[in-house]
Each structure stands twice: as structure tokens, then as C-alpha cells.
Design an enzyme around this catalytic site. Sequence first.
Site, mmCIF file in Angstrom:
data_model
loop_
_atom_site.group_PDB
_atom_site.id
_atom_site.type_symbol
_atom_site.label_atom_id
_atom_site.label_comp_id
_atom_site.label_asym_id
_atom_site.label_seq_id
_atom_site.Cartn_x
_atom_site.Cartn_y
_atom_site.Cartn_z
ATOM 1 N N TYR A 1 22.628 32.656 -1.877
ATOM 2 C CA TYR A 1 23.816 33.287 -2.448
ATOM 3 C C TYR A 1 24.360 34.405 -1.563
ATOM 4 O O TYR A 1 25.550 34.650 -1.535
ATOM 5 C CB TYR A 1 23.507 33.859 -3.839
ATOM 6 C CG TYR A 1 23.552 32.839 -4.949
ATOM 7 C CD1 TYR A 1 22.683 31.753 -4.962
ATOM 8 C CD2 TYR A 1 24.464 32.967 -5.989
ATOM 9 C CE1 TYR A 1 22.716 30.830 -5.989
ATOM 10 C CE2 TYR A 1 24.504 32.043 -7.026
ATOM 11 C CZ TYR A 1 23.627 30.980 -7.019
ATOM 12 O OH TYR A 1 23.661 30.067 -8.044
ATOM 13 N N LYS B 1 9.603 25.438 -1.997
ATOM 14 C CA LYS B 1 9.765 24.170 -1.273
ATOM 15 C C LYS B 1 9.079 24.381 0.059
ATOM 16 O O LYS B 1 9.686 24.288 1.124
ATOM 17 C CB LYS B 1 11.267 23.849 -1.137
ATOM 18 C CG LYS B 1 11.581 22.487 -0.528
ATOM 19 C CD LYS B 1 11.235 21.315 -1.424
ATOM 20 C CE LYS B 1 11.441 20.000 -0.669
ATOM 21 N NZ LYS B 1 10.931 18.827 -1.393
ATOM 22 N N ASP C 1 11.181 20.219 -6.439
ATOM 23 C CA ASP C 1 11.554 18.878 -6.926
ATOM 24 C C ASP C 1 10.576 18.429 -8.018
ATOM 25 O O ASP C 1 10.975 17.872 -9.046
ATOM 26 C CB ASP C 1 11.651 17.858 -5.765
ATOM 27 C CG ASP C 1 10.519 17.968 -4.756
ATOM 28 O OD1 ASP C 1 9.678 18.895 -4.874
ATOM 29 O OD2 ASP C 1 10.458 17.125 -3.838
ATOM 30 N N ASP D 1 18.745 28.911 -10.500
ATOM 31 C CA ASP D 1 20.047 28.539 -11.074
ATOM 32 C C ASP D 1 20.002 27.093 -11.552
ATOM 33 O O ASP D 1 20.377 26.779 -12.682
ATOM 34 C CB ASP D 1 21.139 28.718 -10.005
ATOM 35 C CG ASP D 1 22.510 28.315 -10.521
ATOM 36 O OD1 ASP D 1 22.861 28.704 -11.644
ATOM 37 O OD2 ASP D 1 23.221 27.585 -9.792
ATOM 38 N N ASP E 1 19.690 25.460 -15.783
ATOM 39 C CA ASP E 1 20.631 24.528 -16.431
ATOM 40 C C ASP E 1 19.841 23.349 -16.985
ATOM 41 O O ASP E 1 20.080 22.867 -18.088
ATOM 42 C CB ASP E 1 21.688 23.998 -15.439
ATOM 43 C CG ASP E 1 22.975 24.818 -15.464
ATOM 44 O OD1 ASP E 1 22.901 26.022 -15.728
ATOM 45 O OD2 ASP E 1 24.057 24.224 -15.219
HETATM 46 C C1 IPM Z 1 24.709 31.459 -13.468
HETATM 47 C C2 IPM Z 1 25.999 30.924 -12.924
HETATM 48 C C3 IPM Z 1 26.412 31.758 -11.709
HETATM 49 C C4 IPM Z 1 25.334 31.595 -10.648
HETATM 50 C C5 IPM Z 1 27.809 31.453 -11.132
HETATM 51 C C6 IPM Z 1 28.897 31.627 -12.161
HETATM 52 C C7 IPM Z 1 28.100 32.270 -9.909
HETATM 53 O O1 IPM Z 1 25.887 29.577 -12.613
HETATM 54 O O2 IPM Z 1 24.650 32.654 -13.803
HETATM 55 O O3 IPM Z 1 23.749 30.688 -13.569
HETATM 56 O O4 IPM Z 1 25.355 30.621 -9.885
HETATM 57 O O5 IPM Z 1 24.474 32.459 -10.582
HETATM 58 MG MG MG Z 2 24.065 28.702 -13.241
#
Ligand code: IPM
Ligand code: MG
Length: 364
Positions: free
Chosen positions: A141, A191, A223, A247, A251
Site C-alpha cells: 500500500y 508467503k 494461499d 485486506d 473480505d
Molecule cells: C479496507 C478497504 C480499503 C483497503 C480501501 C478502501 C482502500 O478495502 O479497509 O479493507 O484496501 O484497505
Molecule cells: Mg478491503
Amino acid sequence: MNISIAVLPGDGIGPEVVTESIKVLEAIGNRFGHEFQIKSGRVGGNAIDDYGTPLPQETMDTCIDSDAILFGAVGGPKWDDPNADVRPEDGILAIRKSLDLFANLRPVKVYPSLINSSPLKPEILKGVDMMVLRELTGGLYFGKPKKRWNTSRGRRGVDTLKYTEAEIVRILKVGFELAMGRRKKLTSVDKQNVLESSRLWREIAVEMGKGYPEVELDHILVDNAAMQLIRNPSDFDVIVSENTFGDILTDEASVLSGSMGMLPSASLSSLPGNSGTSSKVSLYEPIHGSAPDIAGKGIANPIGSILSTAMMLRLSFGMHDEADSIEKSIEAALSEGYRTADISSDGGNQVNTTVMGDVIAGAI
Ligand code: IPM
Ligand code: MG
């Protein structure tokens, strides 16, 4: 206690979910006798439109002058041009970096009443209760060089995955401390079979593990972690990983709790000390994004944001009873059958964002 909170609703469903969090915060203030002073700030795409920047200085000043930050979401198709000079996401990234919010806590649990909202089998979901600790101010990032350019042989782009020893040590320390306060199991994700930064990460994790003999330390490749998360999710207690892996994995982990809309997060620059609270300004936000597809429809799930508010009360202000009260009210709303669209696959009483907020605030 008189407390000031910077509220940054942002774009898309951000303002919709944050409105419900403030409603719940007011209910907490009334019930427990606290005065929460709300100071709003602009951030993200809407700030680009009006100020030419996703993070106006005024917003940053508001954040610094507050006791905590409640953040909504940023981004949307309007600002998605890959050639744009500024992006909504730069707003949240700049706040994380400038306040040194390196430790991002993302708790993942399964609410028994939502067990049928997940596409996974109920027996796999039983007992899932984990904390994903994502490093938030390093890695791909923020690593430099980060750029795109033209060459005579075509276009090129580069991002840099870089970590210093100090950055790895401080996040792993938070991971070990969190594990000590939980089931004493820490899974470090890397990794290392491919990445040099991961080999350094693992080396340091092994060294630090010696200082925490009570903690069972595992190392797994990212992975494999992605697979184990949906195969044996109840095996995990605390997971610690670098920024991008965290990140992606969170999700994925949100599917365990039924929806992206359910997961909160806390971004801290220090671990809460003996007092149980972090002395610096911390930021609280749901893990979901601005969800442009449903923005403006009033159907977003506010629970991720409301749970983030509970984390704020607990971690920034040491208000444990207040945080418990929010979490119990959410559980009550869910077990009474209230569902926003994203968690309604098992039927229930489908309600919009406002009603869900009302029901939760009403139960405080
Ligand atoms: C999160 C989001 C952010 C990230 C984006 C909006 C920059 O996906 O907080 O998980 O990638 O950190
Ligand atoms: Mg995210």
C-alpha cells in the site's frame, strides 16, 4: 465523560450506515450519561468534488483534535478513472499513515441466528471466533517506488512490498498480546516460499515466539490460509498478516459471518495499555466499502458500522458496559429476526437501514 468524536461518513453507503451508528451512540449517551460531541468532516470522492482533495486539511485537523474517529466508506465509480490524479481511497490511506494506525483489528464471529445466511455449511461455522490483525501502514500500500510510466517497450507499473524489522516487530507484538488475552493461538500468515519480506516476517515471528512460550504459534502460507479459512475456520484464534494479505483474507472471512456488512474494525497506533484503552486517536470503520450498487437505496446493513462504534467505546474509552450493551442489542435484533437485505436469505423480517438502526438503538 465529555468525549469528542470525528465522524467522517464519506461516500456511497458510508453516510447511511454512520447515521445509524450515531443514533446508537446517542442512545448510549442517554442511558449511561455520556456527552458525545460529534464533529463531522469531509473525506473521499465527495471531498474531491468540492475541495479537489480526498482529505481536506480541515478534516485532518478535526481528526487530530478528537478523541476517536468514526469512519464510513470511500470510493465509487465516479472517481474510478485509472488515470485520475487523486482517488477517494487516498483519503483513508492518508489518515491511516499520518496517525500511524498500524494495527487493524478485524474480529470475525458467527452469530447463531445468522448461520443460515452464510453459503457455508452450519457445521463448518460452529465455534468460529477469530481476530484478524492486519498490518495497516506498510507493505504494498505504501512501499516506494510506486508508479506508472511509459517506456519504448510499452507501459510499466510498479508497487513495492517492503517492511522494516521495526514494523514487523510492532505488529507481531500486538498479535502475541491479543493471543495472550484470547485462546493463546497465533497464526502468522506469509508467503515465505516466494517473498523476501515474508522470509524476514517469519524469521522475526519465530524469534519473538520464544518470548511468548504460552502462545501456540503457527505459520501458514497465504494461499493455504485462504483455503483453511473456509475449510476449518474455527481452528483460528488470532491471525496476523501483512497489509494486502489481511485486506484480502478479511473480505473472505466476512462470508463466515454471513455478509461483508457485518464486520467492524479498529485501527490503532498502540495496543490498549493496562487501563484497557489506547491513549492515541484511533479510527473505527466497517470493513465493507462504499457499495455504490446499493448506495442511496436505504438498504445497507449498518451493523458493521455499529459494531465498530462498540469497538470504539471499548478500546478508546474503556466503556465496556456500553460496548456490551451495543453488542447485546445487535444480537437481540438478529435473534428477533430483523434482517437487512444482505442477511435475509433465511427469511426473517426484512427491514431497511433506518429501521435496523432504530431497533438496535431502541434495545440499548
Ligand atoms: C479496507 C478497504 C480499503 C483497503 C480501501 C478502501 C482502500 O478495502 O479497509 O479493507 O484496501 O484497505
Ligand atoms: Mg478491503
